[in-house]
Each structure stands twice: as structure tokens, then as C-alpha cells.
Design a protein around this motif. Structure first.
Motif, PDB file in Angstrom:
ATOM      1  N   GLY A  75       2.425  42.025  40.761  1.00  0.00           N
ATOM      2  CA  GLY A  75       2.375  41.655  42.123  1.00  0.00           C
ATOM      3  C   GLY A  75       3.671  41.196  42.787  1.00  0.00           C
ATOM      4  N   PHE A  76       4.964  40.864  41.908  1.00  0.00           N
ATOM      5  CA  PHE A  76       6.040  40.276  42.799  1.00  0.00           C
ATOM      6  C   PHE A  76       6.785  41.303  43.277  1.00  0.00           C
ATOM      7  CE2 PHE A  76       4.802  37.229  39.226  1.00  0.00           C
ATOM      8  CZ  PHE A  76       5.027  36.265  39.992  1.00  0.00           C
ATOM      9  N   ASP A  77       7.938  40.894  44.208  1.00  0.00           N
ATOM     10  CA  ASP A  77       8.680  41.628  45.113  1.00  0.00           C
ATOM     11  C   ASP A  77      10.026  41.833  44.356  1.00  0.00           C
ATOM     12  OD1 ASP A  77       6.897  41.473  47.140  1.00  0.00           O
ATOM     13  OD2 ASP A  77       7.672  39.552  47.543  1.00  0.00           O
ATOM     14  N   LEU A  78      10.556  40.864  43.461  1.00  0.00           N
ATOM     15  CA  LEU A  78      11.775  40.721  42.924  1.00  0.00           C
ATOM     16  C   LEU A  78      11.716  40.321  41.416  1.00  0.00           C
ATOM     17  CD1 LEU A  78      14.723  39.198  44.886  1.00  0.00           C
ATOM     18  CD2 LEU A  78      13.728  37.724  42.856  1.00  0.00           C
ATOM     19  N   ILE A  79      12.568  40.544  40.746  1.00  0.00           N
ATOM     20  CA  ILE A  79      12.623  40.048  39.372  1.00  0.00           C
ATOM     21  C   ILE A  79      14.037  39.355  39.365  1.00  0.00           C
ATOM     22  CG2 ILE A  79      13.892  42.234  38.526  1.00  0.00           C
ATOM     23  CD1 ILE A  79      12.363  41.546  35.707  1.00  0.00           C
ATOM     24  N   GLU A  80      14.240  37.993  38.912  1.00  0.00           N
ATOM     25  CA  GLU A  80      15.556  37.467  38.665  1.00  0.00           C
ATOM     26  C   GLU A  80      16.027  37.842  37.240  1.00  0.00           C
ATOM     27  OE1 GLU A  80      15.638  33.375  39.858  1.00  0.00           O
ATOM     28  OE2 GLU A  80      17.018  33.240  37.953  1.00  0.00           O
ATOM     29  N   ILE A  81      17.074  38.320  36.988  1.00  0.00           N
ATOM     30  CA  ILE A  81      17.629  38.651  35.780  1.00  0.00           C
ATOM     31  C   ILE A  81      18.734  37.826  35.228  1.00  0.00           C
ATOM     32  CG2 ILE A  81      18.931  40.361  34.396  1.00  0.00           C
ATOM     33  CD1 ILE A  81      17.610  42.567  36.170  1.00  0.00           C
ATOM     34  N   PRO A  82      18.538  37.043  34.196  1.00  0.00           N
ATOM     35  CA  PRO A  82      19.519  36.168  33.659  1.00  0.00           C
ATOM     36  C   PRO A  82      20.780  36.924  32.949  1.00  0.00           C
ATOM     37  CG  PRO A  82      17.714  36.218  32.211  1.00  0.00           C
ATOM     38  CD  PRO A  82      17.299  37.036  33.070  1.00  0.00           C
ATOM     39  N   LEU A  83      21.775  36.674  33.409  1.00  0.00           N
ATOM     40  CA  LEU A  83      22.964  37.364  32.968  1.00  0.00           C
ATOM     41  C   LEU A  83      24.007  36.608  32.019  1.00  0.00           C
ATOM     42  CD1 LEU A  83      24.310  39.223  36.100  1.00  0.00           C
ATOM     43  CD2 LEU A  83      23.019  40.212  34.237  1.00  0.00           C
ATOM     44  N   MET A  84      23.285  36.233  31.146  1.00  0.00           N
ATOM     45  CA  MET A  84      24.017  35.007  30.108  1.00  0.00           C
ATOM     46  C   MET A  84      25.077  36.023  29.256  1.00  0.00           C
ATOM     47  SD  MET A  84      22.176  32.166  30.789  1.00  0.00           S
ATOM     48  CE  MET A  84      23.035  31.158  29.712  1.00  0.00           C
ATOM     49  N   ASP A  85      24.731  37.330  29.115  1.00  0.00           N
ATOM     50  CA  ASP A  85      25.671  38.215  28.317  1.00  0.00           C
ATOM     51  C   ASP A  85      25.878  39.368  29.175  1.00  0.00           C
ATOM     52  OD1 ASP A  85      27.056  39.336  26.424  1.00  0.00           O
ATOM     53  OD2 ASP A  85      25.143  40.423  25.719  1.00  0.00           O
ATOM     54  N   PRO A  86      26.720  39.229  30.358  1.00  0.00           N
ATOM     55  CA  PRO A  86      27.269  40.112  31.302  1.00  0.00           C
ATOM     56  C   PRO A  86      27.661  41.450  30.437  1.00  0.00           C
ATOM     57  CG  PRO A  86      28.410  38.250  31.786  1.00  0.00           C
ATOM     58  CD  PRO A  86      27.414  37.954  30.763  1.00  0.00           C
ATOM     59  N   ALA A  87      28.575  41.225  29.338  1.00  0.00           N
ATOM     60  CA  ALA A  87      29.413  42.200  28.854  1.00  0.00           C
ATOM     61  C   ALA A  87      28.375  43.328  28.149  1.00  0.00           C
ATOM     62  CB  ALA A  87      30.284  41.885  27.707  1.00  0.00           C
ATOM     63  N   GLY A  88      27.046  42.795  27.751  1.00  0.00           N
ATOM     64  CA  GLY A  88      26.150  43.594  26.925  1.00  0.00           C
ATOM     65  C   GLY A  88      25.043  44.202  27.877  1.00  0.00           C
ATOM     66  N   PHE A  89      25.081  43.973  29.201  1.00  0.00           N
ATOM     67  CA  PHE A  89      24.086  44.313  30.173  1.00  0.00           C
ATOM     68  C   PHE A  89      24.530  45.678  30.881  1.00  0.00           C
ATOM     69  CE2 PHE A  89      21.693  44.347  34.115  1.00  0.00           C
ATOM     70  CZ  PHE A  89      20.763  43.882  33.756  1.00  0.00           C
ATOM     71  N   ASP A  90      23.549  46.629  30.655  1.00  0.00           N
ATOM     72  CA  ASP A  90      23.500  47.912  31.199  1.00  0.00           C
ATOM     73  C   ASP A  90      22.902  47.907  32.435  1.00  0.00           C
ATOM     74  OD1 ASP A  90      23.390  50.673  31.753  1.00  0.00           O
ATOM     75  OD2 ASP A  90      22.445  51.090  29.916  1.00  0.00           O
ATOM     76  N   ARG A  91      23.928  47.829  33.433  1.00  0.00           N
ATOM     77  CA  ARG A  91      23.713  47.668  34.881  1.00  0.00           C
ATOM     78  C   ARG A  91      23.045  49.149  35.604  1.00  0.00           C
ATOM     79  NH1 ARG A  91      29.888  46.306  36.601  1.00  0.00           N
ATOM     80  NH2 ARG A  91      29.772  45.632  34.530  1.00  0.00           N
ATOM     81  N   ASP A  92      23.518  50.294  35.131  1.00  0.00           N
ATOM     82  CA  ASP A  92      23.122  51.551  35.475  1.00  0.00           C
ATOM     83  C   ASP A  92      21.778  51.800  35.226  1.00  0.00           C
ATOM     84  OD1 ASP A  92      25.523  51.894  36.442  1.00  0.00           O
ATOM     85  OD2 ASP A  92      26.232  52.911  34.835  1.00  0.00           O
ATOM     86  N   LEU A  93      21.246  51.287  34.056  1.00  0.00           N
ATOM     87  CA  LEU A  93      19.829  51.267  33.452  1.00  0.00           C
ATOM     88  C   LEU A  93      18.945  50.335  34.305  1.00  0.00           C
ATOM     89  CD1 LEU A  93      17.467  52.165  31.437  1.00  0.00           C
ATOM     90  CD2 LEU A  93      18.388  50.073  30.019  1.00  0.00           C
TER      91      LEU A  93
END
Ligand code: FUD
Length: 288
Positions: free
Chosen positions: A30-48
Motif C-alpha cells: 500500500g505504499f506510494d514510494l520505495i526508497e532504494i539504497p544505492l550502496m553499489d551504484p556501479a552494479g545497479f541497473d537503472r533502466d530495469l
């Protein structure tokens, strides 16, 4: 006002399976938003992430705590520069996900320091954040600095310290991020700091004293939500909880998540969503 949940409630890994699960379950609770931790930005798939967020109709913010190798207060200019580069990369990721907020311990490392902050470290961090705030503004992203307890930074442990530091950062695109778990350790009460920070409050974390189920610890949520109503706070309010049931290598270690406070993320999250919305509604009806 957006009500959100930190992704660590659902997953400690941010590969396709982890992201899909966290986004689906955050929306389901039921939330409006998810907070995503970017501890490893290099390995994060932003498009996905952008695609999944769209599919589930969820907004996103991002947070992180800097490390020893990216500490903006470091006396080593190469380390501070690495931190600034990494935060710049995080801004690009938030933008690609369609988000408008980056928060957390983005001014120092998130660790237990064994000495107080130095004037030089403070000035280096403030200057870097001033530059980053300008870049963030160009991308439509707002920065908030999370006030955390003494075991997780030596720079900002109270709302008042954060206000003084904001004056040094000297940029309108940066605000204070308060977290009830940390306030419960460091502040005199849960009401007056909200009034002190007032219109410079830009982001809120709701966490219990043991970081488990809301209402089962010692945090004075009545006072905190009364404070939010009094200052007409309208920014994100994000539930944060950690248990050894969901492990992220970096975060769980840094935050000392050794105990199993819950097993069922879905139940925990649905409870938190009802708890937060109920409290916000309660204080609004009293105020109105
Ligand atoms: C740390 C904390 C978190 C942290 C965030 C990073 O104690 O409260 O908000 O900054 O989890 O993603």
C-alpha cells in the motif's frame, strides 16, 4: 505527501529478482514510494528499475551511506573526490529512475568514528555538497542530509547540528532528513527537533527503537507526528526496518543488524503502512 518503505524491508540484493520482489511487495503493502539504497551504484541497473517502477505505479527515492573510501570529510582529497564522483553517479541513477530525491548519510562515511569531525573535513564536505546540490537541481533532484546517531557519524547527530551545517552548505536545494530511530537515541524528545528544523525538513524516516515493528518499542510517535502536523510537513515519510531475515552485505554490517526482529516482510510492511497513515490522519483531524 508520499508514504514509502525502504527496500531493505524486502530485499538485500538488487539484481533483477531482488528489485522485482521489493517493488512488487512495496506496492502490494500500500505504499506510494520505495526508497532504494544505492550502496553499489556501479552494479545497479537503472533502466530495469525505471521499467519496474512504471509497471507497478510506484515512485522512487534513493539513499546511501558513504564509506571510508568515499568519505567527503576525509583529509585525503582523493577519497573526498571519489565520494563526490560516486554521489554524482547516484544523481544520474535517481534521474534515470524518474526519482526526485537523494538522501541518507551523504556528507560523511556511515561508520563509527573514533575521533570528532575536524573543521577541514566539515568544510570539504560542505563545499562538495554545495557543488552536488547545483548538479542535483539541474536534474530536478533534491538532497537531504540524514541525522544519525553517534555510532554512525561524527558530523550530524542532532537536528540543530544539521541546521548549522546546512548554513555552511549554503544551497537551497539541500534540507534535513530526520529519522525517529536516531532521534530516539540523540534528541531530548521527538517533538521539539521537528519544530526546530521546521521548513528545512525535507525527508523523514520512521523507525522503531529496535528497528522492528512500529509501536512495539519506545519511540514517542505521537509527539513526532504532532510535530509534523504543526510544521505542515508535506514531504516523503518512509518506513525503515531491518532484521537479520533480510541481509545486505554492506548495510547490515554497518548498521549492526544482528537480530531477527521479524520474518514476514509483507506483514511488517502492511502493518507499517496502516500505522503511519493512521497516525498522520489522527494528527490532521486533531489539528483541523
Ligand atoms: C542508517 C539509516 C539509514 C541509511 C539508509 C541507507 O542508520 O538509518 O537511513 O542511511 O538505509 O540506504
Amino acid at each position: 505527501m508520499q508514504i514509502g518503505a525502504h527496500a531493505l524491508v524486502f530485499t538485500g540484493t538488487f539484481d533483477e529478482a531482488g528489485l522485482t520482489h521489493a517493488i512488487r511487495e512495496t506496492s502490494k503493502a500500500g505504499f506510494d514510494l520505495i526508497e532504494i539504497p544505492l550502496m553499489d551504484p556501479a552494479g545497479f541497473d537503472r533502466d530495469l528499475a525505471a521499467r519496474l517502477l512504471k509497471e507497478h505505479g510506484l515512485a522512487a527515492s534513493a539513499s546511501l551511506g558513504l564509506s571510508e573510501s568515499t568519505d567527503l570529510t576525509s583529509p585525503d582529497p582523493a577519497v573526498a573526490a571519489a565520494g563526490e564522483r560516486m554521489l554524482g553517479e547516484c544523481l544520474e541513477i535517481v534521474h534515470a529512475m524518474g526519482g526526485t530525491r537523494l538522501c541518507g548519510v551523504i556528507y560523511s562515511a556511515m561508520k563509527k568514528y573514533l575521533e570528532p569531525a575536524t573543521a577541514a573535513g566539515r568544510a570539504s564536505s560542505a563545499a562538495a555538497l554545495h557543488r552536488l546540490a547545483g548538479r542535483a537541481a539541474d536534474l530536478g533532484i533534491h538532497l537531504s542530509l540524514e541525522v544519525v546517531n553517534r555510532y554512525e557519524t561524527n558530523l550530524l547527530n542532532t537536528g540543530r547540528q544539521a541546521l548549522a551545517f546546512l548554513d555552511e552548505v549554503d544551497h537551497p536545494n539541500v534540507s534535513v532528513h530526520l529519522d525517529t530511530y536516531h532521534m530516539n537515541i540523540e534528541e531530548p524528545d521527538l517533538f521539539s527537533p521537528v519544530l526546530d528544523v521546521a521548513d528545512r525538513l525535507g525527508y523523514v524516516h520512521i523507525g522503531e527503537s529496535h528497528r522492528g515493528y512500529l509501536g512495539s518499542g519506545t519511540v514517542d510517535f505521537d509527539a513526532f507526528f504532532r510535530g509534523l502536523a504543526r510544521i505542515d510537513y508535506d514531504g516523503p515519510v518512509v518506513f525503515e526496518s531491518f532484521s537479520s531475515a533480510v541481509v545486505n552485505e554492506d548495510l547490515s554490517r554497518m548498521l549492526g543488524i544482528w537480530r531477527n526482529l521479524w520474518q514476514d516482510s509483507g506483514d511488517l510492511a502492511a502493518h507499517a503502512n496502516t500505522f503511519i497513515r493512521g497516525r498522520l490522519h489522527g494528527v490532521r483531524s486533531i489539528a483541523g
